[in-house]
Scaffold this motif. Structure first.
Motif, short mmCIF file in Angstrom:
data_model
loop_
_atom_site.label_atom_id
_atom_site.label_comp_id
_atom_site.label_asym_id
_atom_site.label_seq_id
_atom_site.Cartn_x
_atom_site.Cartn_y
_atom_site.Cartn_z
N UNK A 93 0.83 -1.20 0.00
CA UNK A 93 0.00 0.00 0.00
C UNK A 93 0.87 1.25 0.00
N UNK A 94 1.97 1.25 0.74
CA UNK A 94 2.87 2.41 0.71
C UNK A 94 3.50 2.59 -0.67
N UNK A 95 3.87 1.49 -1.30
CA UNK A 95 4.46 1.57 -2.64
C UNK A 95 3.45 2.12 -3.65
N UNK A 96 2.22 1.64 -3.60
CA UNK A 96 1.22 2.09 -4.57
C UNK A 96 0.85 3.56 -4.36
N UNK A 97 0.84 4.02 -3.12
CA UNK A 97 0.60 5.44 -2.86
C UNK A 97 1.74 6.28 -3.43
N UNK A 98 2.96 5.80 -3.26
CA UNK A 98 4.11 6.53 -3.81
C UNK A 98 4.05 6.57 -5.33
N UNK A 99 3.70 5.47 -5.97
CA UNK A 99 3.59 5.44 -7.44
C UNK A 99 2.48 6.37 -7.90
N UNK A 100 1.36 6.36 -7.21
CA UNK A 100 0.26 7.25 -7.56
C UNK A 100 0.67 8.71 -7.42
N UNK A 101 1.37 9.03 -6.35
CA UNK A 101 1.81 10.41 -6.13
C UNK A 101 2.80 10.86 -7.21
N UNK A 133 3.20 9.62 -10.33
CA UNK A 133 2.56 9.75 -11.64
C UNK A 133 1.66 10.97 -11.72
N UNK A 134 0.93 11.27 -10.66
CA UNK A 134 0.08 12.46 -10.67
C UNK A 134 0.91 13.74 -10.68
N UNK A 135 2.02 13.73 -9.96
CA UNK A 135 2.89 14.91 -9.96
C UNK A 135 3.48 15.14 -11.35
N UNK A 136 3.87 14.07 -12.03
CA UNK A 136 4.40 14.21 -13.39
C UNK A 136 3.36 14.79 -14.33
N UNK A 137 2.14 14.33 -14.20
CA UNK A 137 1.08 14.82 -15.09
C UNK A 137 0.74 16.28 -14.77
N UNK A 138 0.81 16.67 -13.52
CA UNK A 138 0.54 18.08 -13.17
C UNK A 138 1.65 18.98 -13.70
N UNK A 139 2.90 18.57 -13.55
CA UNK A 139 4.02 19.40 -13.99
C UNK A 139 4.10 19.43 -15.52
N UNK A 156 3.00 7.71 -19.79
CA UNK A 156 2.82 6.86 -18.61
C UNK A 156 1.88 5.73 -18.98
N UNK A 157 2.41 4.52 -19.00
CA UNK A 157 1.62 3.37 -19.42
C UNK A 157 1.19 2.56 -18.20
N UNK A 158 -0.01 2.03 -18.27
CA UNK A 158 -0.52 1.20 -17.19
C UNK A 158 0.30 -0.08 -17.08
N UNK A 159 0.76 -0.60 -18.20
CA UNK A 159 1.54 -1.85 -18.16
C UNK A 159 2.85 -1.66 -17.40
N UNK A 160 3.46 -0.49 -17.48
CA UNK A 160 4.67 -0.21 -16.72
C UNK A 160 4.41 -0.16 -15.23
N UNK A 161 3.28 0.44 -14.86
CA UNK A 161 2.92 0.52 -13.44
C UNK A 161 2.59 -0.86 -12.90
N UNK A 162 1.87 -1.66 -13.67
CA UNK A 162 1.54 -3.02 -13.24
C UNK A 162 2.81 -3.86 -13.12
N UNK A 163 3.71 -3.71 -14.07
CA UNK A 163 4.97 -4.45 -14.02
C UNK A 163 5.78 -4.06 -12.78
N UNK A 164 5.81 -2.78 -12.44
CA UNK A 164 6.51 -2.33 -11.24
C UNK A 164 5.87 -2.90 -9.98
N UNK A 165 4.55 -2.93 -9.94
CA UNK A 165 3.85 -3.47 -8.77
C UNK A 165 4.09 -4.97 -8.63
N UNK A 166 4.06 -5.70 -9.73
CA UNK A 166 4.31 -7.15 -9.68
C UNK A 166 5.75 -7.43 -9.28
N UNK A 167 6.69 -6.67 -9.83
CA UNK A 167 8.09 -6.85 -9.47
C UNK A 167 8.35 -6.55 -8.00
#
Length: 101
Positions: free
Chosen positions: A23-31, A33-39, A47-58
């Motif tokens: 849960x801490x990792x997913x909150x960090x990833x969400x933060x 990715x959202x910061x990148x999109x805001x900036x 930003x691809x969903x497959x990359x985020x899923x791959x990072x979470x699985x890894x």
């Protein structure tokens, strides 16, 4: 008294630690990715969903391998404390020993 069994106690500790770390990792990833999109608003298409899923699985495989290794090699043991009705990981080599991450 169900958790007095070492297997159930170990499964409980591993699943609880996994849930907390994931849960801490997913909150960090969400933060991030959202910061990148805001900036950079046009960064959204990169930003691809497959990359985020791959990072979470890894990351989840990394967590489970280390937790399983620590328990399988006997570096940690699971203990049940009746006073708090819970299980925890305890270093198997002594009271003063701890793993620093």
């Amino acid at each position: 008294m169900m958790f007095d069994n070492s297997f159930l106690c170990g499964a409980w500790v591993v699943s609880t630690n996994f849930s907390l770390r994931m849960s801490m990792f997913l909150v960090a990833v969400l933060s991030v990715t959202r910061s990148l999109v805001i900036v950079w608003p046009h960064c959204r298409k990169h930003i691809r969903v497959s990359g985020i899923v791959l990072a979470a699985v890894g990351y989840s495989a990394w967590i489970l391998v280390f937790e399983g290794t620590f328990l399988a090699l006997g570096w940690f043991k699971t203990l049940y404390m009746m006073e708090i009705s819970g299980c925890y990981l305890h270093p198997a080599v002594g009271e003063h020993w701890s793993v620093k991450f």
